[in-house]
Motif scaffolding. Structure first.
Motif, PDB file in Angstrom:
ATOM      1  N   LEU A  71       0.841  -1.204   0.000  1.00  0.00           N
ATOM      2  CA  LEU A  71       0.000   0.000   0.000  1.00  0.00           C
ATOM      3  C   LEU A  71       0.870   1.244   0.000  1.00  0.00           C
ATOM      4  O   LEU A  71       1.948   1.262   0.601  1.00  0.00           O
ATOM      5  CB  LEU A  71      -0.910  -0.015   1.232  1.00  0.00           C
ATOM      6  N   LEU A  72       0.374   2.275  -0.662  1.00  0.00           N
ATOM      7  CA  LEU A  72       1.007   3.602  -0.667  1.00  0.00           C
ATOM      8  C   LEU A  72      -0.020   4.613  -0.183  1.00  0.00           C
ATOM      9  O   LEU A  72      -1.114   4.718  -0.753  1.00  0.00           O
ATOM     10  CB  LEU A  72       1.471   3.965  -2.086  1.00  0.00           C
ATOM     11  N   MET A  73       0.313   5.358   0.871  1.00  0.00           N
ATOM     12  CA  MET A  73      -0.612   6.319   1.474  1.00  0.00           C
ATOM     13  C   MET A  73      -0.002   7.710   1.523  1.00  0.00           C
ATOM     14  O   MET A  73       1.193   7.868   1.809  1.00  0.00           O
ATOM     15  CB  MET A  73      -0.993   5.872   2.889  1.00  0.00           C
ATOM     16  N   ASP A  74      -0.826   8.718   1.255  1.00  0.00           N
ATOM     17  CA  ASP A  74      -0.431  10.106   1.482  1.00  0.00           C
ATOM     18  C   ASP A  74      -0.608  10.416   2.966  1.00  0.00           C
ATOM     19  O   ASP A  74      -1.697  10.219   3.521  1.00  0.00           O
ATOM     20  CB  ASP A  74      -1.295  11.042   0.641  1.00  0.00           C
ATOM     21  N   PHE A  75       0.449  10.892   3.602  1.00  0.00           N
ATOM     22  CA  PHE A  75       0.397  11.133   5.048  1.00  0.00           C
ATOM     23  C   PHE A  75      -0.599  12.219   5.413  1.00  0.00           C
ATOM     24  O   PHE A  75      -1.398  12.062   6.342  1.00  0.00           O
ATOM     25  CB  PHE A  75       1.785  11.508   5.573  1.00  0.00           C
ATOM     26  N   ASP A  76      -0.573  13.350   4.720  1.00  0.00           N
ATOM     27  CA  ASP A  76      -1.385  14.499   5.125  1.00  0.00           C
ATOM     28  C   ASP A  76      -2.870  14.183   5.131  1.00  0.00           C
ATOM     29  O   ASP A  76      -3.585  14.528   6.075  1.00  0.00           O
ATOM     30  CB  ASP A  76      -1.107  15.699   4.224  1.00  0.00           C
ATOM     31  N   SER A  77      -3.368  13.539   4.094  1.00  0.00           N
ATOM     32  CA  SER A  77      -4.803  13.292   3.961  1.00  0.00           C
ATOM     33  C   SER A  77      -5.212  11.898   4.425  1.00  0.00           C
ATOM     34  O   SER A  77      -6.391  11.659   4.710  1.00  0.00           O
ATOM     35  CB  SER A  77      -5.232  13.467   2.507  1.00  0.00           C
ATOM     36  N   GLY A  78      -4.254  10.966   4.480  1.00  0.00           N
ATOM     37  CA  GLY A  78      -4.608   9.583   4.751  1.00  0.00           C
ATOM     38  C   GLY A  78      -5.156   8.862   3.538  1.00  0.00           C
ATOM     39  O   GLY A  78      -5.589   7.706   3.635  1.00  0.00           O
TER      40      GLY A  78
END
Length: 414
Positions: A71-78
């Motif tokens: 999985l790849l997630m954007d930290f700021d938005s989740g």
């Protein structure tokens, strides 16, 4: 005309004096439903928690990775930017220790633990140094400070450190696992169940790629004082120096955490975070073939993510987004502004659209800074983030006569 004015005035006086019962069905409806034409363009659904975003589409798609789940997630938005098999419950091995360390960090933040508190090493916690488990090598019946224990968990992946702190905080590892599961539930980790503090194999001990990314995001967000430990390359204790097993810490200066894991059942696992040009991404690799493979696959996924996504600022801070209608206030409207600076992560080159949603039936008094709605951002037809709208000023509640007149005008129309 004169008769109509007198009739309206009579109703106002009657309401004010309590002769006519307020909040009949028609009056109650007018309090919430009567809105000026401009306000009707605003959505009237109440703000809700941001849903988990669908996988974003980009030209070429993400790399093909042989891991069982990733999985790849954007930290700021989740937001989940890309994934494969993200919700299957799998053995997490020593990635489990992210929850163990997180509970220690939260106890330190709250004052339940202090860095220099001493933790005793029981025979149960003591690690004999077998080839089947990783150890901090705490001597039997010795004591170590909480901050050393924390480093032993994060950097050295010490099973002994994890068991010792579990006994210290909860009386037993079994009781500590209950704390772990309660915290997992609070964070929204819906495919996770912990049996122990170490990640040693157990049939019911499971987690998913999505859940582990949620946990990593919580650590980065809520444990800022302790997060730099996850980037430390080595730690020496009891005259034994051991290196961090996260190979990317040695080869990529943008990587600053988080944790490795390996058992025969779980395969080679890695949760990583990297920040480049202000954008932070989180990756999870579960059950791949070797330590080299988990590093290579993580490197490939981070490279793809940073190459294909960028941050956008849909609305600048301190900008009045809309004038929110306020019922029964000394002012009819209040400016709505962002509660904090806001960025979203979108595929490179895609435009961002925004939609404003104000809480329905907003009534005075309204306090400056109170959440009164939200802005939802979308790109290419998909929601990519949302942020609260807050009142830019106080709005006092109107006096009884003015409120009564507003009810009447709402009843008859303006």
């Amino acid at each position: 005309m004169q008769t109509m004015r007198l009739s309206a005035l009579s109703i106002v006086v009657a309401i004010a004096s309590g002769v006519v019962l307020p909040y009949s069905a028609s009056f109650a409806a007018s309090d919430h439903a009567a809105k000026p034409a401009a306000a009707k363009k605003q959505a009237t659904t109440k703000p809700a928690a941001a849903p988990v975003a669908a996988q974003a589409s980009t030209a070429g798609g993400p790399p093909a990775l042989p891991a069982k789940a990733w999985l790849l997630m954007d930290f700021d938005s989740g937001e989940v930017l890309a994934s494969d098999n993200p919700d299957e419950a799998l053995p997490p091995a020593s990635l489990t220790k992210m929850m163990t360390s997180f509970l220690v960090e939260q106890a330190l933040r709250s004052g339940k633990l202090k860095k220099e508190d001493l933790v005793s090493v029981s025979e149960y916690a003591w690690c004999r140094g077998s080839s089947t488990e990783s150890c901090m090598y705490l001597p039997l019946n010795s004591q170590a400070t909480v901050i050393d224990i924390l480093r032993g968990i994060i950097v050295q992946s010490g099973n002994d450190a994890s068991k010792a702190i579990a006994e210290h905080m909860a009386g037993s590892e079994e009781n500590f696992a209950k704390l772990m599961n309660a915290e997992a539930q609070r964070l929204g980790m819906t495919h996770t169940h912990f049996v122990n503090a170490t990640g040693l194999p157990a049939p019911e001990h499971k987690s998913s790629a999505r859940d582990l990314a949620i946990l990593a995001r919580a650590i980065i967000r809520d444990s800022a004082d302790f997060y730099p430990i996850y980037a430390e390359r080595e730690f020496k204790y009891n005259n034994i120096k051991q290196g961090n097993r996260n190979a990317l810490l040695y080869t990529d200066p943008t990587v600053d955490g988080l944790k490795t894991g390996h058992t025969e059942e779980a395969g080679y696992c890695l949760v990583t975070s990297s920040k480049r040009n202000g954008m932070r991404l989180i990756t999870v690799i579960l059950n791949t073939s070797s330590a080299k493979a988990r590093a290579d696959e993580t490197r490939s996924l981070l490279g793809w993510g940073f190459a294909n996504f960028e941050q956008a600022t849909p609305i600048q801070p301190n900008t009045a987004v809309t004038a929110a209608k306020v019922n029964f206030g000394k002012a009819d409207t209040v400016p709505a502004v962002l509660g904090s600076p806001w960025t979203v992560t979108v595929p490179r080159g895609q435009k961002v659209q925004t939609a404003v949603q104000i809480k329905p039936g907003l009534e005075a008094p309204v306090t400056k800074g109170a959440v009164i709605g939200k802005v939802v951002a979308s790109s290419n037809g998909k929601q990519v983030g949302e942020t609260p709208l807050v009142a830019q000023a106080d709005v006092e509640r109107a006096g009884l006569m003015l409120r009564s007149w507003q009810r009447v005008t709402g009843l008859f129309g303006k």
